[in-house]
Design a protein around this motif. Structure first.
Motif, mmCIF file in Angstrom:
data_model
loop_
_atom_site.group_PDB
_atom_site.id
_atom_site.type_symbol
_atom_site.label_atom_id
_atom_site.label_comp_id
_atom_site.label_asym_id
_atom_site.label_seq_id
_atom_site.Cartn_x
_atom_site.Cartn_y
_atom_site.Cartn_z
ATOM 1 N N ILE A 72 -7.851 -6.346 -6.282
ATOM 2 C CA ILE A 72 -6.885 -5.936 -5.452
ATOM 3 C C ILE A 72 -5.253 -6.274 -6.196
ATOM 4 O O ILE A 72 -4.474 -5.591 -6.227
ATOM 5 C CB ILE A 72 -7.187 -6.845 -4.385
ATOM 6 N N GLU A 108 -7.580 -2.548 -0.686
ATOM 7 C CA GLU A 108 -8.017 -3.347 0.309
ATOM 8 C C GLU A 108 -9.004 -2.603 1.256
ATOM 9 O O GLU A 108 -8.692 -1.375 1.559
ATOM 10 C CB GLU A 108 -6.886 -3.897 0.775
ATOM 11 N N THR A 154 -13.112 1.340 -0.577
ATOM 12 C CA THR A 154 -12.148 0.837 -1.469
ATOM 13 C C THR A 154 -12.160 1.714 -2.880
ATOM 14 O O THR A 154 -11.079 1.316 -3.475
ATOM 15 C CB THR A 154 -12.159 -0.804 -1.922
ATOM 16 N N LYS A 214 0.915 -1.222 0.100
ATOM 17 C CA LYS A 214 -0.097 -0.084 -0.115
ATOM 18 C C LYS A 214 0.804 1.254 -0.134
ATOM 19 O O LYS A 214 0.511 2.170 -0.748
ATOM 20 C CB LYS A 214 -0.842 -0.052 1.124
#
Length: 444
Positions: A437, A314, A356, A79
């Protein structure tokens, strides 16, 4: 011999595990329970089995926790890399755009300067031709005057020999007049020569200045070429993975760009290519390249805005563990095989749950087996669901952005423990959230 061996074994067992009696007293009398060597052996084996089972279960639990911690660290790192790269791409895009605009402005100024110097050189050439014509005319006039003077001198000599004093005086006056005319023409010729030399010097200076400007323009053109090449390469490298990211989740890039343009069709649009003008000249190749780069940067910006509307992120960023994936599995409550239409993350009660992608909340409340659930509608027919929440922090009709808090992890509804159930639906059909994702991770 066999009987003796058995007796020795029993004697050894009695020494190691002597017989014990437990007396129990009641109103009806006193009773006792006899615990022989066999009972001791059974208790020993049972206790050992319990200890071994406890050690094995603890080992599996520790391994599972270590594995879950590694996955959380990897998710946090991915991330951070995603956010850093996204910010770097935005800064790089702005830098390249400013560089392209500055290069085009420098090129326009250079064209203006060349045009002005060309006008100056043209005027100087016309003036030089005009002075040269005047000089030739004066030279012809001087030759004619000299010829006339010579003729007059010859005639004067002839008249001097044949005429008296009165005629000689008239000839002297004519001669003086001719000399004044010759002197005037000589001075005019000198001034013309000076003007010619001055104009030649100005023309030479203009040619030197034009050569310097041409060299400067060549240098700027080479710099512009490097900038254009770097911009074109950067745009291609940025657009290819973005297009691939949307393709992997079943969203055609052409349809994405068309829908985003329709959605942002206000005056100018996002990063609409500007129209550069160079007076009355036709569009040059550099201007066309700049227009093409700005057009690609516009598409890149549209891709970036579209990526914010698709659930590539996520839903949780805290220390959690993925407990169940998408697909058919055994129902943990009723048994049997059923489709698990999303993914489960287990974590601490109250763990923050984030949106998300950008979208509008279409449901925020209790929903049967889902418990407390938030549903968000995104562009391109995509919907996300966040179930079993302990708390909901958004309202129906509210617009949220990627990363906004929408609730907290809980155990509401049909659930066996604290976790988040997360779904992605495309046109109402459940799809594997990991497809989105993973596509985002491959790019960012």
């Amino acid at each position: 011999m066999t009987t003796r061996t058995g007796t020795e074994r029993q004697s050894l067992l009695h020494r190691i595990f002597p017989e014990k009696r437990i007396f129990v007293k009641s109103d009806n009398g006193t009773r006792f329970v006899r615990l022989g060597p066999r009972h001791h052996l059974v208790a020993l084996f049972g206790g050992t089995a319990i200890v071994l089972w406890s050690v094995t279960a603890t080992s599996f639990l520790v391994i599972d926790l270590v594995k879950g911690s590694g996955e959380r660290q990897q998710a946090a790192q991915e991330k951070a890399v995603y956010e850093t790269r996204l910010n770097a791409m935005a800064e790089e895009r702005d830098t390249y755009r400013l560089a392209a605009l500055e290069a085009q402005a420098n090129f326009t100024r250079a064209l203006d300067e060349i045009g002005n110097f060309q006008d100056t050189i043209f005027d100087a050439a016309l003036s030089r031709q005009e002075y040269a014509a005047r000089q030739d005319a004066l030279r012809r006039l001087l030759r004619d005057s000299l010829t006339e003077r010579d003729l007059l001198q010859a005639r004067l000599d002839t008249l001097t020999a044949d005429s008296g004093d009165a005629t000689l005086a008239d000839l002297d006056r004519s001669r003086a007049e001719a000399e004044r005319t010759v002197a005037f023409l000589t001075r005019a010729l000198g001034r013309t020569a000076e003007d010619r030399d001055r104009l030649e010097a100005e023309a030479d200076a203009a040619r030197v200045q034009l050569a310097a400007i041409s060299n400067d323009l060549d240098t700027r053109n080479r710099a512009n070429e490097r900038i254009f090449s770097q911009l074109e390469e950067a745009v291609v490298l940025a657009m290819e993975p973005l297009g691939k990211m949307f393709t992997e989740v079943g969203l055609p890039p052409s349809a994405i760009l068309r829908q985003m343009r329709d959605q942002y069709s206000g005056q100018g649009g996002p990063l609409t290519p500007i129209s550069l003008s160079t007076k009355s000249y036709d569009s040059d190749p550099d201007s066309q390249r700049a227009e093409a780069i700005l057009a690609h940067m516009d598409e890149l910006n549209l891709y970036r805005m579209a990526a914010d509307k698709v659930p590539f992120a996520e839903p949780v960023s805290a220390a959690v563990r993925r407990t169940s994936g998408f697909g058919y599995r055994r129902d943990p409550i009723k048994g049997g095989t059923r489709l698990h239409a999303g993914m489960d993350w287990a974590g601490a009660y109250g763990t923050t749950v984030n949106a998300t992608a950008e979208g509008v909340v279409t449901q925020a409340g209790w929903q049967s087996g889902y418990g407390r659930m938030v549903t968000i509608s995104h562009d391109f027919g995509i919907e996300t669901r966040y179930a079993h929440l302990s708390k909901i922090t958004v309202k129906k009709g509210q617009r949220v952005s990627r990363g906004d808090k929408i609730g907290a992890m809980g155990n509401s509804g049909r659930s066996t423990g604290t976790h988040l159930h997360y779904e992605v639906r495309d046109s109402g059909t459940p799809v594997n959230p990991m497809k989105y994702i993973k596509a985002g991770r491959d790019v960012f």
